[in-house]
Design a protein around this motif. Structure first.
Motif, PDB file in Angstrom:
ATOM      1  N   THR A  90       0.758  -1.234   0.035  1.00  0.00           N
ATOM      2  CA  THR A  90      -0.013   0.082  -0.011  1.00  0.00           C
ATOM      3  C   THR A  90       0.878   1.312   0.005  1.00  0.00           C
ATOM      4  OG1 THR A  90      -0.070   0.137   2.443  1.00  0.00           O
ATOM      5  CG2 THR A  90      -1.690  -1.100   1.254  1.00  0.00           C
ATOM      6  N   ARG A  91       0.294   2.328  -0.446  1.00  0.00           N
ATOM      7  CA  ARG A  91       0.975   3.790  -0.652  1.00  0.00           C
ATOM      8  C   ARG A  91       1.519   3.956   1.110  1.00  0.00           C
ATOM      9  NH1 ARG A  91      -0.728   7.964  -5.008  1.00  0.00           N
ATOM     10  NH2 ARG A  91      -0.958   6.575  -6.727  1.00  0.00           N
ATOM     11  N   SER A 166       7.681  14.983  -1.026  1.00  0.00           N
ATOM     12  CA  SER A 166       6.364  14.404  -1.419  1.00  0.00           C
ATOM     13  C   SER A 166       5.701  15.537  -2.304  1.00  0.00           C
ATOM     14  CB  SER A 166       5.538  14.048  -0.405  1.00  0.00           C
ATOM     15  OG  SER A 166       6.002  13.099   0.633  1.00  0.00           O
ATOM     16  N   TRP A 242       1.197  12.242   3.890  1.00  0.00           N
ATOM     17  CA  TRP A 242       0.383  11.178   3.546  1.00  0.00           C
ATOM     18  C   TRP A 242      -0.939  11.333   2.694  1.00  0.00           C
ATOM     19  CZ3 TRP A 242      -0.981   6.826   2.035  1.00  0.00           C
ATOM     20  CH2 TRP A 242      -2.258   6.352   2.147  1.00  0.00           C
ATOM     21  N   SER A 243      -1.367  12.791   2.961  1.00  0.00           N
ATOM     22  CA  SER A 243      -2.383  12.970   1.993  1.00  0.00           C
ATOM     23  C   SER A 243      -1.939  13.629   0.608  1.00  0.00           C
ATOM     24  CB  SER A 243      -3.257  14.391   2.619  1.00  0.00           C
ATOM     25  OG  SER A 243      -4.164  14.939   1.826  1.00  0.00           O
ATOM     26  N   VAL A 244      -0.776  14.109   0.501  1.00  0.00           N
ATOM     27  CA  VAL A 244      -0.349  14.445  -0.894  1.00  0.00           C
ATOM     28  C   VAL A 244       0.054  13.120  -1.543  1.00  0.00           C
ATOM     29  CG1 VAL A 244       1.470  15.545  -2.268  1.00  0.00           C
ATOM     30  CG2 VAL A 244       0.393  16.803  -0.092  1.00  0.00           C
ATOM     31  N   SER A 246      -0.757   9.864  -1.055  1.00  0.00           N
ATOM     32  CA  SER A 246      -1.776   9.043  -1.432  1.00  0.00           C
ATOM     33  C   SER A 246      -2.709   9.529  -2.576  1.00  0.00           C
ATOM     34  CB  SER A 246      -2.965   9.054  -0.088  1.00  0.00           C
ATOM     35  OG  SER A 246      -3.497  10.428   0.011  1.00  0.00           O
ATOM     36  N   LYS A 247      -2.475  10.958  -3.039  1.00  0.00           N
ATOM     37  CA  LYS A 247      -3.105  11.106  -4.200  1.00  0.00           C
ATOM     38  C   LYS A 247      -2.245  11.568  -5.545  1.00  0.00           C
ATOM     39  CE  LYS A 247      -6.607  13.558  -1.227  1.00  0.00           C
ATOM     40  NZ  LYS A 247      -7.305  14.919  -0.728  1.00  0.00           N
ATOM     41  N   ARG A 248      -1.090  11.338  -5.466  1.00  0.00           N
ATOM     42  CA  ARG A 248      -0.090  11.634  -6.510  1.00  0.00           C
ATOM     43  C   ARG A 248      -0.391  10.681  -7.597  1.00  0.00           C
ATOM     44  NH1 ARG A 248       5.664  13.709  -5.168  1.00  0.00           N
ATOM     45  NH2 ARG A 248       5.684  13.800  -7.322  1.00  0.00           N
ATOM     46  N   ASP A 249      -0.200  11.100  -8.677  1.00  0.00           N
ATOM     47  CA  ASP A 249      -0.582  10.040  -9.863  1.00  0.00           C
ATOM     48  C   ASP A 249       0.891   9.614 -10.483  1.00  0.00           C
ATOM     49  OD1 ASP A 249      -1.115   8.682 -12.290  1.00  0.00           O
ATOM     50  OD2 ASP A 249      -1.302  10.695 -13.375  1.00  0.00           O
TER      51      ASP A 249
END
Length: 252
Positions: A90-91, A166, A242-244, A246-249
């Motif tokens: 997982t990320r 990140s 973590w927020s950034v 988890s959403k990075r392409d």
């Protein structure tokens, strides 16, 4: 998780730059110790000499920032992040392993600085004099307190570098920004002394040694306040990281 952390540490320690960093610290300790031995004019103990080399920890922190500053960015720039995330990981686990590895490297670097300083100067001057008085207690006690406080400071700066890594897609940019935060943050914070809110800025609280020597950066600051501020920033930066992440392409 153990294998992920082991893999991240292998990535760090198999790169030549890592050993150049360690070699630089050891070389500087040796050079400065022998210069002090040759040209020092006052009687000194090995512990006091090791304490006089404490400023080298600032260079050690910069090296730690360099490692943390590209640990995430390099995976995206090289495209290896895709392979990591396709191995049933997982990320969150990948990110955590990278962060823990950066912290382990930080601890290793500071311990190296301390141990080499003590050993080299112990050989040059002897290992006695641990309780030699200083303005803030015995020299051994003060030296240990300095390294504990600088470790806390280093963890905070590494966390900043990890966050920037990140956010950024450029290794060079993330590393440079992280180093600039470290070098200019405290000075810029000091220029804001006239504002009551300035005591809540991260860089006003990273150096806990200010309370041991009895010289807080801002009037009204306390050890409890600084610890609380550091905890809030620490949690906030990690949540944002973590927020950034988890959403990075990862396909770009």
């Amino acid at each position: 998780m153990y294998n992920l952390i082991l893999n991240e540490n292998m990535k760090i320690y198999r790169r030549p730059r890592t050993w150049v960093m360690f070699g630089s610290i050891v070389s500087l300790v040796l050079i400065m110790s022998f210069i002090l031995k040759l040209y020092g004019t006052e009687p000194i103990t090995g512990w006091k000499a090791a304490d006089s080399l404490f400023s080298l920890t600032q260079l050690a922190i910069i090296f730690c920032i360099v490692i943390a500053g590209d640990t995430v960015t390099s995976e995206f720039s090289s495209g290896t992040i895709k392979m990591l995330l396709t191995q049933s990981q997982t990320r969150g686990r990948v990110l955590f392993s990278k962060y823990i590895s950066s912290i382990i490297f930080t601890l290793f670097m500071l311990v190296t600085c301390l141990v080499v300083s003590v050993l080299v100067n112990g050989v040059l001057y002897g290992f006695g004099g641990m309780n030699t008085p200083s303005p803030h207690g015995g020299v051994f006690h003060v030296l240990m307190m300095k390294y504990v406080t600088v470790l806390i400071s280093a963890v905070m700066y590494v966390t900043v570098a990890f966050l920037i890594s990140s956010l950024s897609r450029s290794n060079v940019l993330s590393t440079l920004l992280s180093i600039l935060f470290f070098m200019l943050g405290p000075s810029l914070t000091a220029t804001l002394k006239g504002f009551e809110w300035s005591k809540y800025i991260l860089f006003a609280n990273t150096d806990l040694m200010q309370y041991i020597v009895g010289k807080p950066m801002f009037q009204g600051m306390t050890l409890g306040l600084s610890i609380t501020v550091l905890i809030v920033y620490f949690i906030g930066m990690n949540v944002l990281t973590w927020s950034v992440f988890s959403k990075r392409d990862v396909t770009a």
